[in-house]
Design a protein around this motif. Structure first.
Motif, mmCIF file in Angstrom:
data_model
loop_
_atom_site.group_PDB
_atom_site.id
_atom_site.type_symbol
_atom_site.label_atom_id
_atom_site.label_comp_id
_atom_site.label_asym_id
_atom_site.label_seq_id
_atom_site.Cartn_x
_atom_site.Cartn_y
_atom_site.Cartn_z
ATOM 1 N N THR A 183 0.796 -1.236 0.000
ATOM 2 C CA THR A 183 0.000 0.000 0.000
ATOM 3 C C THR A 183 0.826 1.283 0.000
ATOM 4 N N GLY A 184 2.097 1.189 0.399
ATOM 5 C CA GLY A 184 2.902 2.398 0.540
ATOM 6 C C GLY A 184 2.646 3.134 1.844
ATOM 7 N N PHE A 185 1.852 2.529 2.748
ATOM 8 C CA PHE A 185 1.638 3.137 4.065
ATOM 9 C C PHE A 185 2.955 3.104 4.845
ATOM 10 N N CYS A 186 3.119 4.048 5.738
ATOM 11 C CA CYS A 186 4.309 4.125 6.584
ATOM 12 C C CYS A 186 4.095 3.269 7.835
ATOM 13 N N HIS A 187 5.025 2.360 8.106
ATOM 14 C CA HIS A 187 4.961 1.461 9.271
ATOM 15 C C HIS A 187 5.739 2.094 10.411
ATOM 16 N N LEU A 188 5.042 2.388 11.517
ATOM 17 C CA LEU A 188 5.701 2.976 12.685
ATOM 18 C C LEU A 188 5.529 2.070 13.895
ATOM 19 N N SER A 189 6.643 1.744 14.514
ATOM 20 C CA SER A 189 6.649 0.949 15.744
ATOM 21 C C SER A 189 7.186 1.830 16.860
ATOM 22 N N SER A 190 6.408 1.988 17.924
ATOM 23 C CA SER A 190 6.867 2.847 19.028
ATOM 24 C C SER A 190 8.163 2.303 19.624
ATOM 25 N N GLY A 191 8.297 0.970 19.681
ATOM 26 C CA GLY A 191 9.535 0.377 20.200
ATOM 27 C C GLY A 191 10.735 0.743 19.345
ATOM 28 N N ASP A 192 10.573 0.675 18.014
ATOM 29 C CA ASP A 192 11.663 1.055 17.110
ATOM 30 C C ASP A 192 12.005 2.535 17.255
ATOM 31 N N LEU A 193 10.974 3.378 17.363
ATOM 32 C CA LEU A 193 11.215 4.818 17.506
ATOM 33 C C LEU A 193 11.975 5.117 18.793
ATOM 34 N N LEU A 194 11.621 4.435 19.868
ATOM 35 C CA LEU A 194 12.326 4.624 21.142
ATOM 36 C C LEU A 194 13.775 4.163 21.022
ATOM 37 N N ARG A 195 13.980 2.975 20.442
ATOM 38 C CA ARG A 195 15.355 2.457 20.285
ATOM 39 C C ARG A 195 16.187 3.390 19.399
ATOM 40 N N ASN A 196 15.599 3.879 18.309
ATOM 41 C CA ASN A 196 16.332 4.787 17.411
ATOM 42 C C ASN A 196 16.726 6.073 18.121
ATOM 43 N N GLU A 246 6.197 13.139 15.694
ATOM 44 C CA GLU A 246 7.360 13.658 14.961
ATOM 45 C C GLU A 246 7.612 12.837 13.687
ATOM 46 N N ALA A 247 7.568 11.504 13.830
ATOM 47 C CA ALA A 247 7.800 10.625 12.678
ATOM 48 C C ALA A 247 6.691 10.792 11.640
ATOM 49 N N MET A 248 5.451 10.925 12.088
ATOM 50 C CA MET A 248 4.326 11.081 11.161
ATOM 51 C C MET A 248 4.421 12.407 10.403
ATOM 52 N N VAL A 259 4.777 13.185 6.339
ATOM 53 C CA VAL A 259 3.868 14.076 5.604
ATOM 54 C C VAL A 259 4.667 15.122 4.841
ATOM 55 N N TYR A 260 5.647 15.759 5.512
ATOM 56 C CA TYR A 260 6.461 16.776 4.843
ATOM 57 C C TYR A 260 7.321 16.173 3.739
ATOM 58 N N GLY A 261 7.698 14.890 3.927
ATOM 59 C CA GLY A 261 8.480 14.221 2.889
ATOM 60 C C GLY A 261 7.641 13.879 1.669
ATOM 61 N N GLY A 262 6.340 13.949 1.814
ATOM 62 C CA GLY A 262 5.429 13.732 0.696
ATOM 63 C C GLY A 262 5.284 12.291 0.255
#
Length: 197
Positions: free
Chosen positions: A42-55, A88-90, A94-97
């Motif tokens: 679908t091209g949807f963005c996959h966000l995992s809170s655990g990954d965001l915290l680790r990053n 922030e990631a979302m 969006v800004y990245g288009g």
């Protein structure tokens, strides 16, 4: 312990009006696998809170160091800080288009997170609930063999899902599509895709 907060302007995110899908299920129900499959199709963005915290921790930022200390002490990261990272990631997507929508992997975990997300960002378009019997979850995770996957910790994670996440499914039941996750991953993905429409 205080963790640095970032002021995130979510106006662009709200005006983009992209679909937001919560992917929920117990441990070992295939949330990450399904998010990856759906992202590809679908091209949807996959966000995992655990990954965001680790990053954030790995980045070495001031906030990352604070998060590291908090997690090292076994403390939960405050909901608003987790939401900062997700928002922030979302917004960046969006800004990245590039984003066509968002898949939130195992978030929200509880009603506090769900209510805070809706208040700050908005209601999800759909919630996909990957339903799986507990004994199957335990067998899958034991077979996976991660260092922290022993029967006792897995049973505790299953109990946390029942106590913490099930109330989210009940509160937002009008948005929930429940799918049997005890099938080949491709079959589950094939059922999720029409549910996103």
């Amino acid at each position: 312990m205080e963790v640095e907060r970032k002021e995130i302007n979510v106006d662009a995110l709200k005006s983009a009006n992209l679909p937001i899908i919560w992917i929920l299920g117990g441990p070992g129900s295939g949330k990450g696998t399904q998010c990856d499959n759906i992202r590809v199709k679908t091209g949807f963005c996959h966000l995992s809170s655990g990954d965001l915290l680790r990053n954030e921790v790995v980045s070495g930022s001031k906030r990352g160091l604070q998060l590291y200390k908090l997690m090292e002490m076994g403390e939960l990261v405050p909901t608003q800080v987790v939401l900062d990272l997700i928002a922030e990631a979302m917004v960046q997507e969006v800004y990245g288009g590039k984003a066509k929508g968002f898949l939130l992997d195992a978030f929200p975990w509880n009603l506090d997170q769900a209510d805070a997300f809706v208040a700050r960002i908005g209601q999800p378009k759909k919630i996909i609930y990957l339903s799986l019997e507990q004994d199957v979850m335990i067998d899958r995770l034991l077979a996976r063999g991660n260092f922290d996957d022993n029967r006792e910790t897995i049973e505790k994670r299953c109990a946390n899902f029942q106590n913490q996440t099930r109330p989210v499914l009940e509160k937002f039941k009008d948005l929930v599509t429940r799918l049997d996750a005890n099938r080949p991953a491709e079959e589950v993905t094939a059922d999720i895709l029409p549910a996103l429409a």
